[in-house]
Design a protein around this motif. Structure first.
Motif, PDB file in Angstrom:
ATOM      1  N   VAL A 190       4.730 -17.403 -39.050  1.00  0.00           N
ATOM      2  CA  VAL A 190       5.554 -17.696 -37.877  1.00  0.00           C
ATOM      3  C   VAL A 190       6.242 -19.044 -38.044  1.00  0.00           C
ATOM      4  O   VAL A 190       7.436 -19.195 -37.755  1.00  0.00           O
ATOM      5  CB  VAL A 190       4.697 -17.675 -36.592  1.00  0.00           C
ATOM      6  CG1 VAL A 190       5.509 -18.183 -35.408  1.00  0.00           C
ATOM      7  CG2 VAL A 190       4.175 -16.278 -36.315  1.00  0.00           C
ATOM      8  N   MET A 191       5.504 -20.037 -38.506  1.00  0.00           N
ATOM      9  CA  MET A 191       6.081 -21.358 -38.705  1.00  0.00           C
ATOM     10  C   MET A 191       7.179 -21.327 -39.760  1.00  0.00           C
ATOM     11  O   MET A 191       8.238 -21.949 -39.593  1.00  0.00           O
ATOM     12  CB  MET A 191       5.003 -22.356 -39.127  1.00  0.00           C
ATOM     13  CG  MET A 191       5.524 -23.783 -39.270  1.00  0.00           C
ATOM     14  SD  MET A 191       4.277 -24.947 -39.872  1.00  0.00           S
ATOM     15  CE  MET A 191       4.164 -24.414 -41.588  1.00  0.00           C
ATOM     16  N   ALA A 192       6.946 -20.602 -40.859  1.00  0.00           N
ATOM     17  CA  ALA A 192       7.949 -20.512 -41.919  1.00  0.00           C
ATOM     18  C   ALA A 192       9.237 -19.893 -41.395  1.00  0.00           C
ATOM     19  O   ALA A 192      10.340 -20.406 -41.644  1.00  0.00           O
ATOM     20  CB  ALA A 192       7.392 -19.694 -43.085  1.00  0.00           C
ATOM     21  N   ASP A 193       9.124 -18.786 -40.668  1.00  0.00           N
ATOM     22  CA  ASP A 193      10.312 -18.131 -40.119  1.00  0.00           C
ATOM     23  C   ASP A 193      11.017 -19.046 -39.116  1.00  0.00           C
ATOM     24  O   ASP A 193      12.257 -19.068 -39.044  1.00  0.00           O
ATOM     25  CB  ASP A 193       9.923 -16.817 -39.441  1.00  0.00           C
ATOM     26  CG  ASP A 193       9.502 -15.750 -40.450  1.00  0.00           C
ATOM     27  OD1 ASP A 193       9.848 -15.896 -41.639  1.00  0.00           O
ATOM     28  OD2 ASP A 193       8.825 -14.792 -40.038  1.00  0.00           O
ATOM     29  N   HIS A 194      10.236 -19.791 -38.345  1.00  0.00           N
ATOM     30  CA  HIS A 194      10.825 -20.693 -37.350  1.00  0.00           C
ATOM     31  C   HIS A 194      11.598 -21.818 -38.036  1.00  0.00           C
ATOM     32  O   HIS A 194      12.694 -22.194 -37.580  1.00  0.00           O
ATOM     33  CB  HIS A 194       9.720 -21.273 -36.460  1.00  0.00           C
ATOM     34  CG  HIS A 194      10.224 -22.321 -35.513  1.00  0.00           C
ATOM     35  ND1 HIS A 194      10.996 -22.021 -34.412  1.00  0.00           N
ATOM     36  CD2 HIS A 194      10.071 -23.681 -35.511  1.00  0.00           C
ATOM     37  CE1 HIS A 194      11.305 -23.140 -33.782  1.00  0.00           C
ATOM     38  NE2 HIS A 194      10.755 -24.154 -34.420  1.00  0.00           N
ATOM     39  N   ILE A 195      11.041 -22.368 -39.105  1.00  0.00           N
ATOM     40  CA  ILE A 195      11.720 -23.446 -39.833  1.00  0.00           C
ATOM     41  C   ILE A 195      13.062 -22.964 -40.369  1.00  0.00           C
ATOM     42  O   ILE A 195      14.088 -23.642 -40.241  1.00  0.00           O
ATOM     43  CB  ILE A 195      10.824 -23.968 -40.970  1.00  0.00           C
ATOM     44  CG1 ILE A 195       9.668 -24.796 -40.393  1.00  0.00           C
ATOM     45  CG2 ILE A 195      11.631 -24.806 -41.960  1.00  0.00           C
ATOM     46  CD1 ILE A 195       8.639 -25.216 -41.419  1.00  0.00           C
ATOM     47  N   VAL A 196      13.073 -21.776 -40.955  1.00  0.00           N
ATOM     48  CA  VAL A 196      14.320 -21.241 -41.515  1.00  0.00           C
ATOM     49  C   VAL A 196      15.321 -20.937 -40.413  1.00  0.00           C
ATOM     50  O   VAL A 196      16.512 -21.282 -40.509  1.00  0.00           O
ATOM     51  CB  VAL A 196      14.032 -19.989 -42.358  1.00  0.00           C
ATOM     52  CG1 VAL A 196      15.339 -19.329 -42.791  1.00  0.00           C
ATOM     53  CG2 VAL A 196      13.198 -20.340 -43.585  1.00  0.00           C
ATOM     54  N   ALA A 197      14.859 -20.293 -39.338  1.00  0.00           N
ATOM     55  CA  ALA A 197      15.762 -19.941 -38.237  1.00  0.00           C
ATOM     56  C   ALA A 197      16.351 -21.186 -37.587  1.00  0.00           C
ATOM     57  O   ALA A 197      17.544 -21.221 -37.243  1.00  0.00           O
ATOM     58  CB  ALA A 197      15.014 -19.092 -37.203  1.00  0.00           C
ATOM     59  N   SER A 198      15.535 -22.213 -37.421  1.00  0.00           N
ATOM     60  CA  SER A 198      16.023 -23.454 -36.821  1.00  0.00           C
ATOM     61  C   SER A 198      17.065 -24.121 -37.711  1.00  0.00           C
ATOM     62  O   SER A 198      18.066 -24.670 -37.223  1.00  0.00           O
ATOM     63  CB  SER A 198      14.855 -24.416 -36.573  1.00  0.00           C
ATOM     64  OG  SER A 198      13.950 -23.878 -35.636  1.00  0.00           O
ATOM     65  N   ALA A 199      16.823 -24.084 -39.019  1.00  0.00           N
ATOM     66  CA  ALA A 199      17.785 -24.668 -39.957  1.00  0.00           C
ATOM     67  C   ALA A 199      19.107 -23.907 -39.931  1.00  0.00           C
ATOM     68  O   ALA A 199      20.186 -24.508 -39.936  1.00  0.00           O
ATOM     69  CB  ALA A 199      17.196 -24.674 -41.365  1.00  0.00           C
ATOM     70  N   GLU A 200      19.041 -22.571 -39.907  1.00  0.00           N
ATOM     71  CA  GLU A 200      20.261 -21.763 -39.831  1.00  0.00           C
ATOM     72  C   GLU A 200      21.033 -22.068 -38.545  1.00  0.00           C
ATOM     73  O   GLU A 200      22.262 -22.200 -38.551  1.00  0.00           O
ATOM     74  CB  GLU A 200      19.915 -20.283 -39.883  1.00  0.00           C
ATOM     75  CG  GLU A 200      19.475 -19.785 -41.246  1.00  0.00           C
ATOM     76  CD  GLU A 200      19.291 -18.279 -41.251  1.00  0.00           C
ATOM     77  OE1 GLU A 200      20.304 -17.556 -41.163  1.00  0.00           O
ATOM     78  OE2 GLU A 200      18.132 -17.829 -41.311  1.00  0.00           O
ATOM     79  N   GLU A 201      20.314 -22.140 -37.437  1.00  0.00           N
ATOM     80  CA  GLU A 201      20.958 -22.428 -36.153  1.00  0.00           C
ATOM     81  C   GLU A 201      21.641 -23.794 -36.176  1.00  0.00           C
ATOM     82  O   GLU A 201      22.755 -23.960 -35.651  1.00  0.00           O
ATOM     83  CB  GLU A 201      19.920 -22.385 -35.033  1.00  0.00           C
ATOM     84  CG  GLU A 201      20.506 -22.656 -33.651  1.00  0.00           C
ATOM     85  CD  GLU A 201      19.434 -22.660 -32.572  1.00  0.00           C
ATOM     86  OE1 GLU A 201      19.799 -22.904 -31.404  1.00  0.00           O
ATOM     87  OE2 GLU A 201      18.248 -22.430 -32.898  1.00  0.00           O
ATOM     88  N   ARG A 202      20.993 -24.766 -36.793  1.00  0.00           N
ATOM     89  CA  ARG A 202      21.579 -26.115 -36.873  1.00  0.00           C
ATOM     90  C   ARG A 202      22.878 -26.077 -37.661  1.00  0.00           C
ATOM     91  O   ARG A 202      23.878 -26.674 -37.254  1.00  0.00           O
ATOM     92  CB  ARG A 202      20.581 -27.068 -37.541  1.00  0.00           C
ATOM     93  CG  ARG A 202      21.083 -28.500 -37.644  1.00  0.00           C
ATOM     94  CD  ARG A 202      20.059 -29.401 -38.322  1.00  0.00           C
ATOM     95  NE  ARG A 202      20.514 -30.781 -38.379  1.00  0.00           N
ATOM     96  CZ  ARG A 202      20.330 -31.679 -37.419  1.00  0.00           C
ATOM     97  NH1 ARG A 202      19.668 -31.331 -36.322  1.00  0.00           N
ATOM     98  NH2 ARG A 202      20.782 -32.912 -37.538  1.00  0.00           N
ATOM     99  N   VAL A 203      22.885 -25.373 -38.783  1.00  0.00           N
ATOM    100  CA  VAL A 203      24.094 -25.293 -39.604  1.00  0.00           C
ATOM    101  C   VAL A 203      25.206 -24.588 -38.849  1.00  0.00           C
ATOM    102  O   VAL A 203      26.360 -25.047 -38.839  1.00  0.00           O
ATOM    103  CB  VAL A 203      23.792 -24.559 -40.924  1.00  0.00           C
ATOM    104  CG1 VAL A 203      25.091 -24.290 -41.687  1.00  0.00           C
ATOM    105  CG2 VAL A 203      22.846 -25.379 -41.791  1.00  0.00           C
ATOM    106  N   ARG A 204      24.899 -23.487 -38.203  1.00  0.00           N
ATOM    107  CA  ARG A 204      25.933 -22.724 -37.489  1.00  0.00           C
ATOM    108  C   ARG A 204      26.490 -23.516 -36.311  1.00  0.00           C
ATOM    109  O   ARG A 204      27.676 -23.401 -35.981  1.00  0.00           O
ATOM    110  CB  ARG A 204      25.360 -21.390 -37.019  1.00  0.00           C
ATOM    111  CG  ARG A 204      25.038 -20.422 -38.146  1.00  0.00           C
ATOM    112  CD  ARG A 204      24.779 -19.024 -37.641  1.00  0.00           C
ATOM    113  NE  ARG A 204      24.524 -18.104 -38.750  1.00  0.00           N
ATOM    114  CZ  ARG A 204      23.312 -17.710 -39.126  1.00  0.00           C
ATOM    115  NH1 ARG A 204      22.244 -18.138 -38.458  1.00  0.00           N
ATOM    116  NH2 ARG A 204      23.170 -16.886 -40.146  1.00  0.00           N
ATOM    117  N   ARG A 205      25.658 -24.316 -35.677  1.00  0.00           N
ATOM    118  CA  ARG A 205      26.124 -25.112 -34.551  1.00  0.00           C
ATOM    119  C   ARG A 205      27.091 -26.200 -35.015  1.00  0.00           C
ATOM    120  O   ARG A 205      28.094 -26.487 -34.356  1.00  0.00           O
ATOM    121  CB  ARG A 205      24.929 -25.744 -33.842  1.00  0.00           C
ATOM    122  CG  ARG A 205      25.309 -26.499 -32.564  1.00  0.00           C
ATOM    123  CD  ARG A 205      24.091 -26.952 -31.798  1.00  0.00           C
ATOM    124  NE  ARG A 205      23.334 -27.978 -32.509  1.00  0.00           N
ATOM    125  CZ  ARG A 205      22.149 -27.798 -33.065  1.00  0.00           C
ATOM    126  NH1 ARG A 205      21.563 -26.600 -32.994  1.00  0.00           N
ATOM    127  NH2 ARG A 205      21.528 -28.790 -33.689  1.00  0.00           N
TER     128      ARG A 205
END
Length: 291
Positions: A60-75
């Motif tokens: 869960v933590m691994a997926d969250h780290i990746v998803a958060s990073a993707e969201e930051r880039v897209r923003r």
């Protein structure tokens, strides 16, 4: 198809700096961005009893780290093509494998597991020392990270380690529309048996001239492919690692070459690269030259 720019992410402050820097770099070069988080969570999960159908916390933590990073880039960069993946592997091995299909690898200077007070994380050091593609370790002061100096610094090493680094530096300067500062450090050999009363101007001049000729030789062919890049050449007496660290304070990126020997699995970094990775005031690109 252009190979992606790959960033190693782990949720740390250093990782966030690397993500932001790499996103700008990907836009600058028109490259897709791939975010990779590597962890051995599957190995640890197998040793623990299952307590239900929910995914283990490490995954869960691994997926969250990746998803958060993707969201930051897209923003921050809505038009940038970005993908992310959590990989069940040891971090160094995963990034080295990813580097086989990357335009370059980008890492932070320290990750979540770094020792307090350490100048450079073990993952970043190992990747920079072993990858067969360029590796950029994102470090430095605010000005260096922001790219406000308008200068790329190239450490002109020996021809057998610098050809790829020279090409990389020219492409970077062209993409940024900035000056390329090509620096060759040289030393006057100390001869304990020399007569101290003998004149030193001639040997000093010869060593400086050799350094200048080497710089001219390194950049001659590449300049023709990048006619719009402003090049400033400099030869400086002193240890190369100290000269380049000092000059990194006025650069947005310092580029150095590294030799890669096939079949050699240890760390393949010279003293200059090693020092820059620990002390430079801007991001450091280590560009391998295969031999």
């Amino acid at each position: 198809m252009e190979l992606p720019l790959i960033v190693g992410v782990d949720g740390s402050d250093g990782s966030i700096l690397a993500i932001d820097w790499a996103a700008d770099e990907a836009v600058r070069h028109g490259l897709p961005l791939r975010l990779v988080y590597a962890s051995l969570w599957e190995r640890y999960e197998g040793a623990l009893p299952s307590l239900g159908r929910e995914r283990p916390s490490e995954r869960v933590m691994a997926d969250h780290i990746v998803a958060s990073a993707e969201e930051r880039v897209r923003r921050l960069n809505p038009d940038l093509k970005v993908t992310g993946e959590a990989v069940a592997a040891e971090a160094v091995s995963a990034l080295l494998s990813e580097g086989d299909n990357a335009s370059a690898l980008v890492t932070g200077s320290r990750g979540r597991g770094g020792l307090k007070g350490a100048l450079l994380g073990s993952v970043s050091l190992a990747v920079a020392a072993r990858a067969y593609c360029p590796v950029i370790v994102v470090r430095g002061d605010k000005a260096g990270l922001a790219g406000t100096h308008g200068r790329i610094l190239l450490g002109a090493g020996d021809p057998d380690t610098s050809a790829e680094a020279v090409r990389f530096a020219f492409r970077e300067a062209e993409a940024r529309g900035c000056e390329l500062d090509v620096v060759r450090a040289w030393r006057l050999p100390m001869n304990e048996n020399a007569d101290p009363r003998a004149p030193t101007e001639t040997p000093m001049y010869e060593h400086e001239a050799q350094a200048s000729d080497l710089v001219d030789t390194l950049v001659a062919d590449v300049m023709a492919d990048h006619p719009d890049v402003r090049v400033r050449r400099a030869t400086v007496e002193g240890p190369a690692r100290k000269v380049l660290v000092n000059r990194s304070a006025a650069a947005d990126l310092v580029v150095v070459g590294a030799r890669r020997r096939s079949g050699h699995f240890g760390l393949q970094l010279g003293r200059v690269s090693h020092t820059l990775l620990h002390h430079a005031d801007c991001p450091v690109a280590v560009v391998p030259q295969r031999t």
